[in-house]
Design a protein around this motif. Structure first.
Motif, PDB file in Angstrom:
ATOM      1  N   ARG A  58       0.812  -1.216   0.000  1.00 45.61           N
ATOM      2  CA  ARG A  58       0.000   0.000   0.000  1.00 45.61           C
ATOM      3  C   ARG A  58       0.846   1.268   0.000  1.00 45.61           C
ATOM      4  O   ARG A  58       0.352   2.343   0.273  1.00 45.61           O
ATOM      5  CB  ARG A  58      -0.990   0.007   1.178  1.00 45.61           C
ATOM      6  CG  ARG A  58      -1.925  -1.202   1.175  1.00 45.61           C
ATOM      7  CD  ARG A  58      -3.002  -1.081   2.228  1.00 45.61           C
ATOM      8  NE  ARG A  58      -3.825  -2.280   2.244  1.00 45.61           N
ATOM      9  CZ  ARG A  58      -4.841  -2.523   1.416  1.00 45.61           C
ATOM     10  NH1 ARG A  58      -5.149  -1.632   0.500  1.00 45.61           N
ATOM     11  NH2 ARG A  58      -5.526  -3.631   1.498  1.00 45.61           N
ATOM     12  N   GLY A  59       2.131   1.159  -0.313  1.00 45.68           N
ATOM     13  CA  GLY A  59       2.950   2.353  -0.475  1.00 45.68           C
ATOM     14  C   GLY A  59       2.787   2.935  -1.863  1.00 45.68           C
ATOM     15  O   GLY A  59       2.367   2.255  -2.794  1.00 45.68           O
ATOM     16  N   HIS A  60       3.107   4.218  -2.009  1.00 42.59           N
ATOM     17  CA  HIS A  60       3.068   4.856  -3.319  1.00 42.59           C
ATOM     18  C   HIS A  60       4.490   4.990  -3.834  1.00 42.59           C
ATOM     19  O   HIS A  60       5.377   5.507  -3.151  1.00 42.59           O
ATOM     20  CB  HIS A  60       2.418   6.236  -3.245  1.00 42.59           C
ATOM     21  CG  HIS A  60       2.283   6.870  -4.596  1.00 42.59           C
ATOM     22  ND1 HIS A  60       1.167   6.709  -5.382  1.00 42.59           N
ATOM     23  CD2 HIS A  60       3.145   7.643  -5.327  1.00 42.59           C
ATOM     24  CE1 HIS A  60       1.335   7.359  -6.521  1.00 42.59           C
ATOM     25  NE2 HIS A  60       2.526   7.939  -6.509  1.00 42.59           N
ATOM     26  N   LEU A  61       4.709   4.520  -5.046  1.00 37.10           N
ATOM     27  CA  LEU A  61       6.028   4.519  -5.658  1.00 37.10           C
ATOM     28  C   LEU A  61       5.981   5.249  -6.986  1.00 37.10           C
ATOM     29  O   LEU A  61       4.909   5.470  -7.568  1.00 37.10           O
ATOM     30  CB  LEU A  61       6.505   3.076  -5.882  1.00 37.10           C
ATOM     31  CG  LEU A  61       6.602   2.190  -4.642  1.00 37.10           C
ATOM     32  CD1 LEU A  61       6.800   0.745  -5.049  1.00 37.10           C
ATOM     33  CD2 LEU A  61       7.742   2.647  -3.753  1.00 37.10           C
ATOM     34  N   LYS A  62       7.129   5.612  -7.486  1.00 39.26           N
ATOM     35  CA  LYS A  62       7.189   6.202  -8.819  1.00 39.26           C
ATOM     36  C   LYS A  62       6.905   5.154  -9.887  1.00 39.26           C
ATOM     37  O   LYS A  62       6.202   5.425 -10.868  1.00 39.26           O
ATOM     38  CB  LYS A  62       8.557   6.846  -9.042  1.00 39.26           C
ATOM     39  CG  LYS A  62       8.806   8.076  -8.172  1.00 39.26           C
ATOM     40  CD  LYS A  62      10.159   8.704  -8.489  1.00 39.26           C
ATOM     41  CE  LYS A  62      10.368   9.952  -7.626  1.00 39.26           C
ATOM     42  NZ  LYS A  62      11.693  10.591  -7.883  1.00 39.26           N
TER      43      LYS A  62
ATOM     44  N   GLY B  83      -1.073  -7.435  -0.871  1.00 36.74           N
ATOM     45  CA  GLY B  83      -1.455  -6.050  -0.651  1.00 36.74           C
ATOM     46  C   GLY B  83      -1.368  -5.247  -1.935  1.00 36.74           C
ATOM     47  O   GLY B  83      -1.085  -5.779  -3.007  1.00 36.74           O
ATOM     48  N   ASP B  84      -1.615  -3.947  -1.842  1.00 35.12           N
ATOM     49  CA  ASP B  84      -1.672  -3.090  -3.016  1.00 35.12           C
ATOM     50  C   ASP B  84      -0.537  -2.069  -3.007  1.00 35.12           C
ATOM     51  O   ASP B  84      -0.128  -1.583  -1.956  1.00 35.12           O
ATOM     52  CB  ASP B  84      -3.001  -2.325  -3.059  1.00 35.12           C
ATOM     53  CG  ASP B  84      -4.210  -3.251  -3.123  1.00 35.12           C
ATOM     54  OD1 ASP B  84      -4.021  -4.440  -3.461  1.00 35.12           O
ATOM     55  OD2 ASP B  84      -5.317  -2.785  -2.836  1.00 35.12           O
ATOM     56  N   TRP B  85      -0.067  -1.763  -4.210  1.00 37.18           N
ATOM     57  CA  TRP B  85       0.865  -0.668  -4.427  1.00 37.18           C
ATOM     58  C   TRP B  85       0.206   0.335  -5.377  1.00 37.18           C
ATOM     59  O   TRP B  85      -0.509  -0.070  -6.303  1.00 37.18           O
ATOM     60  CB  TRP B  85       2.160  -1.144  -5.071  1.00 37.18           C
ATOM     61  CG  TRP B  85       3.163  -1.769  -4.155  1.00 37.18           C
ATOM     62  CD1 TRP B  85       4.219  -1.159  -3.546  1.00 37.18           C
ATOM     63  CD2 TRP B  85       3.249  -3.143  -3.761  1.00 37.18           C
ATOM     64  NE1 TRP B  85       4.952  -2.064  -2.807  1.00 37.18           N
ATOM     65  CE2 TRP B  85       4.374  -3.295  -2.916  1.00 37.18           C
ATOM     66  CE3 TRP B  85       2.472  -4.274  -4.041  1.00 37.18           C
ATOM     67  CZ2 TRP B  85       4.750  -4.502  -2.351  1.00 37.18           C
ATOM     68  CZ3 TRP B  85       2.843  -5.485  -3.481  1.00 37.18           C
ATOM     69  CH2 TRP B  85       3.961  -5.585  -2.640  1.00 37.18           C
ATOM     70  N   THR B  86       0.437   1.614  -5.185  1.00 40.23           N
ATOM     71  CA  THR B  86       0.047   2.610  -6.174  1.00 40.23           C
ATOM     72  C   THR B  86       1.312   3.202  -6.772  1.00 40.23           C
ATOM     73  O   THR B  86       2.371   3.246  -6.122  1.00 40.23           O
ATOM     74  CB  THR B  86      -0.806   3.735  -5.557  1.00 40.23           C
ATOM     75  OG1 THR B  86      -0.040   4.425  -4.564  1.00 40.23           O
ATOM     76  CG2 THR B  86      -2.079   3.171  -4.940  1.00 40.23           C
ATOM     77  N   ALA B  87       1.222   3.650  -8.015  1.00 33.11           N
ATOM     78  CA  ALA B  87       2.419   4.119  -8.703  1.00 33.11           C
ATOM     79  C   ALA B  87       2.068   5.160  -9.742  1.00 33.11           C
ATOM     80  O   ALA B  87       0.959   5.179 -10.288  1.00 33.11           O
ATOM     81  CB  ALA B  87       3.126   2.946  -9.382  1.00 33.11           C
ATOM     82  N   ASP B  88       3.044   6.027 -10.018  1.00 36.40           N
ATOM     83  CA  ASP B  88       2.896   6.977 -11.115  1.00 36.40           C
ATOM     84  C   ASP B  88       2.943   6.259 -12.459  1.00 36.40           C
ATOM     85  O   ASP B  88       2.276   6.662 -13.411  1.00 36.40           O
ATOM     86  CB  ASP B  88       4.013   8.023 -11.065  1.00 36.40           C
ATOM     87  CG  ASP B  88       3.975   8.856  -9.792  1.00 36.40           C
ATOM     88  OD1 ASP B  88       2.869   9.073  -9.261  1.00 36.40           O
ATOM     89  OD2 ASP B  88       5.054   9.279  -9.335  1.00 36.40           O
ATOM     90  N   HIS B  89       3.762   5.194 -12.527  1.00 39.04           N
ATOM     91  CA  HIS B  89       3.922   4.421 -13.759  1.00 39.04           C
ATOM     92  C   HIS B  89       3.974   2.942 -13.410  1.00 39.04           C
ATOM     93  O   HIS B  89       4.551   2.556 -12.390  1.00 39.04           O
ATOM     94  CB  HIS B  89       5.212   4.803 -14.494  1.00 39.04           C
ATOM     95  CG  HIS B  89       5.303   6.250 -14.850  1.00 39.04           C
ATOM     96  ND1 HIS B  89       4.703   6.791 -15.968  1.00 39.04           N
ATOM     97  CD2 HIS B  89       5.926   7.279 -14.220  1.00 39.04           C
ATOM     98  CE1 HIS B  89       4.953   8.085 -16.014  1.00 39.04           C
ATOM     99  NE2 HIS B  89       5.687   8.407 -14.971  1.00 39.04           N
TER     100      HIS B  89
END
Length: 358
Positions: free
Chosen positions: A11-15, A132-138
């Motif tokens: 659930r962290g946000h990454l590039k 779990g989930d990750w969010t990302a710009d790309h």
């Protein structure tokens, strides 16, 4: 070398999130790190397999690469030399190389992590996984094709043993049998070469097999694919591989040629309980069929984005999805970069992809 890089929390946000830890994912990770992104903090590579090596970890043990080690390397670090078999290394050598490669560059590959879906959410892409989930710009999809073997449909109820390239392990499993090898590519030629030493084999192909000259290997295929892509981009024409051939004459295939087994019949039209038949009424009884008929891109995790065209592929400009510019695809073949499904070819595609992001 121990892998002491930070491990990202779900659930962290990454590039960037890279999906797939095989050769395409590792080459991409190399260039992301070289561009200044930190593994585990700015980007993460998610791999569904429990161990490194990508598809190479699942291929049959006697498979040989199509080029010597100096021409089968990922960016940054050359594959250690293989002195046997005229320099064409087996799959285990490639697995060892890929394992050490991700350790060398501390790419913090997360495994086993199975990606279930990629979805849009408030200006970002969400990668939903069993951990779990990750969010990302790309998001960069590099899942390859090995998990989606393709077997064509033919009418008729064949009752014998059937296997695809993905299930094939060793020739001894077919000793003393009548075996039909289906397919006109490198895998078919290499499997035919070894199965024909212990079984009565017949080879069938859609068209006459085209063999490269003995002194030409996968390097030439990469250069031809590159020239074809340049020709397409400039509106000119290129002969492509048709003017040279497709099957690399590795040592085992040359031996098969010397034994006189590299002769193919055209494709049959149907199956029956114990064999195959052709339109002219001829038939052949066989005990087993090995389907060396290729693979399809593993793209089901991208279904929620609704990007596929009528051909089943996702339309792209270079590696970027036309309908979702935050998504890139690498390593699936020429439609995502010239020879990008090969060890030697994926580095150039990964380099250009990362350059477009940074």
């Amino acid at each position: 070398m121990p892998q002491n890089t930070p491990q990202p929390a779900p659930r962290g946000h990454l590039k960037v999130v890279v999906i797939g830890g095989g050769q395409a994912g590792l080459a991409t990770g190399f260039y992301l790190r070289r561009a200044g992104l930190t593994p585990g903090e700015d980007f993460v590579i998610l791999d569904s397999a429990a161990e490194p090596g990508g598809a190479w970890a699942h291929m049959w043990p006697t498979l040989r690469t199509f080029s010597p080690t100096q021409h089968s390397s990922l960016p940054g670090w050359m594959m250690p030399a293989w002195t046997g078999d005229n320099g064409y290394p087996p799959g285990a050598h490639v697995v060892d190389y890929l394992t050490r490669y991700e350790q060398r560059y501390q790419l913090a590959v997360q495994r086993p992590v199975r990606v279930r879906a990629v979805e849009r959410d408030r200006g970002a892409l969400v990668v939903r996984t069993d951990k779990g989930d990750w969010t990302a710009d790309h998001v960069i999809s590099a899942t390859g094709t090995w998990s989606r073997p393709f077997v064509p449909t033919y009418p008729g109820p064949f009752a014998g043993q059937q296997a695809h390239t993905a299930q094939y392990r060793r020739a001894a499993d077919f000793a003393g049998q009548r075996v039909l090898i289906v397919g006109g590519g490198n895998s078919a030629a290499q499997i035919l070469a070894e199965v024909s030493t212990v079984a009565d084999t017949t080879w069938v192909t859609q068209r006459e097999p085209r063999f490269l000259p003995d002194d030409v290997d996968g390097r030439a295929l990469f250069e031809i694919a590159t020239a074809r892509r340049r020709a397409h981009d400039t509106g000119t024409t290129s002969a492509g591989v048709a003017g040279l051939g497709d099957i690399v004459m590795v040592y085992s295939v040359r031996q098969a040629r010397d034994r006189g087994v590299l002769h193919a019949r055209r494709m049959f039209t149907g199956l029956d309980a114990d064999g195959v038949h052709w339109a002219d009424g001829s038939r052949l009884s066989v005990d087993a069929i090995i389907w060396c008929t290729g693979f399809r891109p593993a793209l089901s995790h991208l279904t929620p984005l609704a990007l596929r065209g009528t051909d089943g592929l996702i339309p792209t400009e270079e590696t970027q999805a036309l309908k979702e510019p935050r998504l890139h695809l690498v390593g699936y073949g020429d439609w995502t970069g010239p020879a990008s499904a090969t060890l030697i070819g994926v580095g150039r595609t990964a380099r250009d992809l990362v350059k477009s992001l940074t």
